[in-house]
Design an enzyme around this catalytic site. Structure first.
Site, PDB file in Angstrom:
ATOM      1  N   CYS A  77       0.862  -1.186   0.070  1.00 23.53           N
ATOM      2  CA  CYS A  77       0.090  -0.077   0.152  1.00 23.53           C
ATOM      3  C   CYS A  77       0.761   1.322   0.052  1.00 23.53           C
ATOM      4  O   CYS A  77       1.732   1.499   0.851  1.00 23.53           O
ATOM      5  CB  CYS A  77      -0.830  -0.044   1.245  1.00 23.53           C
ATOM      6  SG  CYS A  77      -1.793   1.477   1.513  1.00 23.53           S
ATOM      7  N   CYS A 196      -0.346   4.149  -6.951  1.00 23.55           N
ATOM      8  CA  CYS A 196      -1.268   3.456  -6.252  1.00 23.55           C
ATOM      9  C   CYS A 196      -1.683   2.062  -6.654  1.00 23.55           C
ATOM     10  O   CYS A 196      -1.957   1.973  -7.886  1.00 23.55           O
ATOM     11  CB  CYS A 196      -2.507   4.365  -6.006  1.00 23.55           C
ATOM     12  SG  CYS A 196      -4.036   3.712  -5.368  1.00 23.55           S
TER      13      CYS A 196
END
Length: 278
Positions: A77, A196
């Site tokens: 992440c 992302c």
């Protein structure tokens, strides 16, 4: 907590589903290892949350994966890597267990980017949290001081993916808007990092609006290569990663919901267990 020296799966943590693109890259390159994926889907997204909250949530997830036997955890992440990794590495690991490791996904991407840009102008498309942290700018400037980095936050991109709207006509507006904004910031950009892990699912739209000759850099394959390199350089950790070719999926959300979304990311059906953090 599981014993420190006992071999266990490689843990992969993400606030939502995007880390499945990182996990997929690892399993393609290193299928022999056991993996354990934990999605904090009940508290996603992390991108708009404060440093303190992201650190607290990420630490809880790392501790859960340690408790379940992982010796090595990858923060799949970008927001957690940007806002929590350094604190966990410097403050928590020496106290919890100095032999375990937590690694992020920003540095592996920063390391490779020098080979992928000719003009030395790089763009970042990421969540608001990752852009505000300037983690990519800092990592890239440490490694390649000559590279100019420009970043744009894409607040609607994650919901487009999570609500299965990545292929919808409405997605075009939001994707084009942010890419145009980035290219206007620096028309010399010749490589764009998708900062992302959700964004690869928007790849058809991204390719449509990125100018010709600009390289798009998703993270999965580069993070997997970096992990392979890390395990080669750290045989003591490699021996502590169990090898059964298995993968377990854990979520803090409804398991049925996770199954549906995981199918979208992995193109296979998975079994999922529910866990509680904090």
């Amino acid at each position: 907590m599981a014993l420190s020296g006992t071999p266990g799966p490689i843990g992969v943590f993400d606030s939502g589903y995007g880390g499945l693109t990182i996990l997929h890259g690892m399993r393609q390159l290193l299928p022999q290892y056991d993996y354990m994926y934990l999605g904090d889907n009940a508290r996603t997204p992390y991108g708009t949350r404060s440093f303190d909250v992201v650190y607290m949530f990420t630490r809880q997830a790392v501790m859960k994966l340690f408790d379940m036997g992982c010796q090595l955890v990858i923060l799949g992440c970008n927001t957690a890597s940007a806002k929590a990794l350094r604190s966990i590495q410097q403050n928590d690991l020496p106290r919890i267990d100095p032999n375990r490791r937590v690694l992020g996904i920003i540095r592996p991407t920063a390391e490779i980017i020098g080979q992928l840009t000719r003009k030395r102008h790089v763009g970042i498309l990421a969540t608001e949290g990752t852009i505000k942290s300037e983690s990519y700018n800092l990592e890239i400037s440490k490694l390649y001081p000559d590279i100019k980095v420009s970043g744009v936050a894409c607040p609607f991109w994650v919901p487009l993916v999570e609500y299965n709207e990545a292929d919808s006509p409405g997605a075009d507006y939001f994707v084009k808007k942010r890419i145009d904004q980035l290219i206007n910031l620096d028309p010399d950009i010749d490589a764009i990092i998708l900062g992302c892990t959700h964004y690869p699912l928007l790849m058809p739209k991204i390719k449509k609006y990125v100018p010709e000759g600009v390289r798009i850099v998703p993270q999965g394959e580069y993070v997997a290569n970096s992990l392979a390199d890390y395990l080669t350089r750290h045989p003591e950790m490699e021996r502590r990663c169990s090898k059964g070719g298995t993968c377990r999926y854990l979520t803090t959300e409804n398991t049925e919901r996770f199954k549906e979304s995981a199918q979208m990311f992995l193109h296979e059906s998975v079994d999922v267990e529910n866990v509680v953090l904090g």
